[in-house]
Design a protein around this motif. Sequence first.
Motif, PDB file in Angstrom:
ATOM      1  N   PHE A  19       0.821  -1.211   0.000  1.00  0.00           N
ATOM      2  CA  PHE A  19       0.000   0.000   0.000  1.00  0.00           C
ATOM      3  C   PHE A  19       0.857   1.265   0.000  1.00  0.00           C
ATOM      4  N   ALA A  20       2.037   1.167   0.611  1.00  0.00           N
ATOM      5  CA  ALA A  20       2.901   2.351   0.687  1.00  0.00           C
ATOM      6  C   ALA A  20       3.764   2.543  -0.550  1.00  0.00           C
ATOM      7  N   SER A  21       3.898   1.507  -1.361  1.00  0.00           N
ATOM      8  CA  SER A  21       4.819   1.582  -2.503  1.00  0.00           C
ATOM      9  C   SER A  21       4.484   2.688  -3.502  1.00  0.00           C
ATOM     10  N   PRO A  22       3.215   2.953  -3.834  1.00  0.00           N
ATOM     11  CA  PRO A  22       2.961   4.080  -4.760  1.00  0.00           C
ATOM     12  C   PRO A  22       3.463   5.418  -4.215  1.00  0.00           C
ATOM     13  N   MET A  24       5.855   5.824  -2.001  1.00  0.00           N
ATOM     14  CA  MET A  24       7.316   5.779  -1.972  1.00  0.00           C
ATOM     15  C   MET A  24       7.886   6.022  -3.364  1.00  0.00           C
ATOM     16  N   ALA A  25       7.268   5.457  -4.378  1.00  0.00           N
ATOM     17  CA  ALA A  25       7.720   5.686  -5.753  1.00  0.00           C
ATOM     18  C   ALA A  25       7.566   7.164  -6.129  1.00  0.00           C
ATOM     19  N   PHE A  26       6.475   7.765  -5.685  1.00  0.00           N
ATOM     20  CA  PHE A  26       6.244   9.196  -5.947  1.00  0.00           C
ATOM     21  C   PHE A  26       7.355  10.041  -5.320  1.00  0.00           C
ATOM     22  N   VAL A  27       7.725   9.705  -4.088  1.00  0.00           N
ATOM     23  CA  VAL A  27       8.790  10.449  -3.401  1.00  0.00           C
ATOM     24  C   VAL A  27      10.111  10.295  -4.135  1.00  0.00           C
ATOM     25  N   VAL A  28      10.413   9.069  -4.559  1.00  0.00           N
ATOM     26  CA  VAL A  28      11.685   8.820  -5.254  1.00  0.00           C
ATOM     27  C   VAL A  28      11.757   9.606  -6.557  1.00  0.00           C
ATOM     28  N   VAL A  29      10.677   9.577  -7.328  1.00  0.00           N
ATOM     29  CA  VAL A  29      10.692  10.219  -8.652  1.00  0.00           C
ATOM     30  C   VAL A  29      10.694  11.733  -8.550  1.00  0.00           C
ATOM     31  N   LEU A  30       9.852  12.286  -7.691  1.00  0.00           N
ATOM     32  CA  LEU A  30       9.648  13.733  -7.659  1.00  0.00           C
ATOM     33  C   LEU A  30      10.480  14.471  -6.618  1.00  0.00           C
ATOM     34  N   ILE A  31      11.131  13.774  -5.710  1.00  0.00           N
ATOM     35  CA  ILE A  31      11.933  14.458  -4.686  1.00  0.00           C
ATOM     36  C   ILE A  31      13.380  13.979  -4.709  1.00  0.00           C
ATOM     37  N   ILE A  32      13.584  12.694  -4.527  1.00  0.00           N
ATOM     38  CA  ILE A  32      14.947  12.184  -4.407  1.00  0.00           C
ATOM     39  C   ILE A  32      15.724  12.344  -5.709  1.00  0.00           C
TER      40      ILE A  32
END
Length: 298
Positions: A19-22, A24-32
């Motif tokens: 449930f958290a993976s979407p 987390m993916a959003f954070v990786v792509v748009l922030i990290i």
Amino acid sequence: MTGTSGFSRWANDHRKWLFASPAMAFVVVLIIFPVAWTAYLSLTDAEGSVRADKEFVGAQNYLDVLGDTARFWPAVWRTVQFTGVVLLVEVVLGMAIALLLWRPFRGEKWVRVAILMPLVATPVAVGMMWRLIFDPNIGIANQVIGWFGIPEQPWLAGPGSALWTTMLIDIWQWTPMVVLILLAGLTSLSEEPQEAALIDGASGWQRFRFITLPLMMPTVIVAILLRGIDALKTFDILYATKGKGGGSYNEVETLNVYAYGLAFDYNEYGTSSTVLIIFFLIIIGSMWALTSRRKAEY
């Protein structure tokens, strides 16, 4: 069937990660990723175009930036000065207004609407509006102070007054946000301590100093955290009022304005990325310090 049931069992055991993976993916792509790419550019001599050939220069950009006493360190000082002044005034003024709005009174709703009106406009629109108000030739600000016998002021046009004028604009727009946060904290306080202190004969100042303020400290720290980080990143009001370089004499050039000029006026992407990474570390350090203080209050 066995494979399906096995996957279902695995999915059920790891459902919190699924449930958290979407997110987390959003954070990786748009922030990290942007932060990592900026950090990479800060270690190169990228200029002209980010697609152009670039060489790895290591920490040389950081040494050059940290040794720049003409533009970088003055920009750091203006950033700290701007943030410190507006934060202090907005928290003190916001607390005073929140205390006035804490108790019901006639016309309370209309007063709250009027106070919150500055939040409706975008910072760029606010900057352009106040630029016209403070214009030395057609602005109304000098006309108003002239009624009281005060000489005309340069406001945004003066190298010594421009930064203070932009602080005034920021205070006008963002104090209402602090009022909202503090007012929410005040309305959640219990009435019993106030009533007990009133029965004991405590004055209004004593009730505020020894009861209201200590109980409000967690909320005050939240307001300082949110508004302080936002003030550190202020760009639109400064750019809308003074333009490139923070004015002809760089009088309102904070780190944000400085980094923007390096990237989009001079196309020095490596140096600009270095300034942004240093600025990012300053913001992270400020968040850590304020968060630690908030935990200590609890």
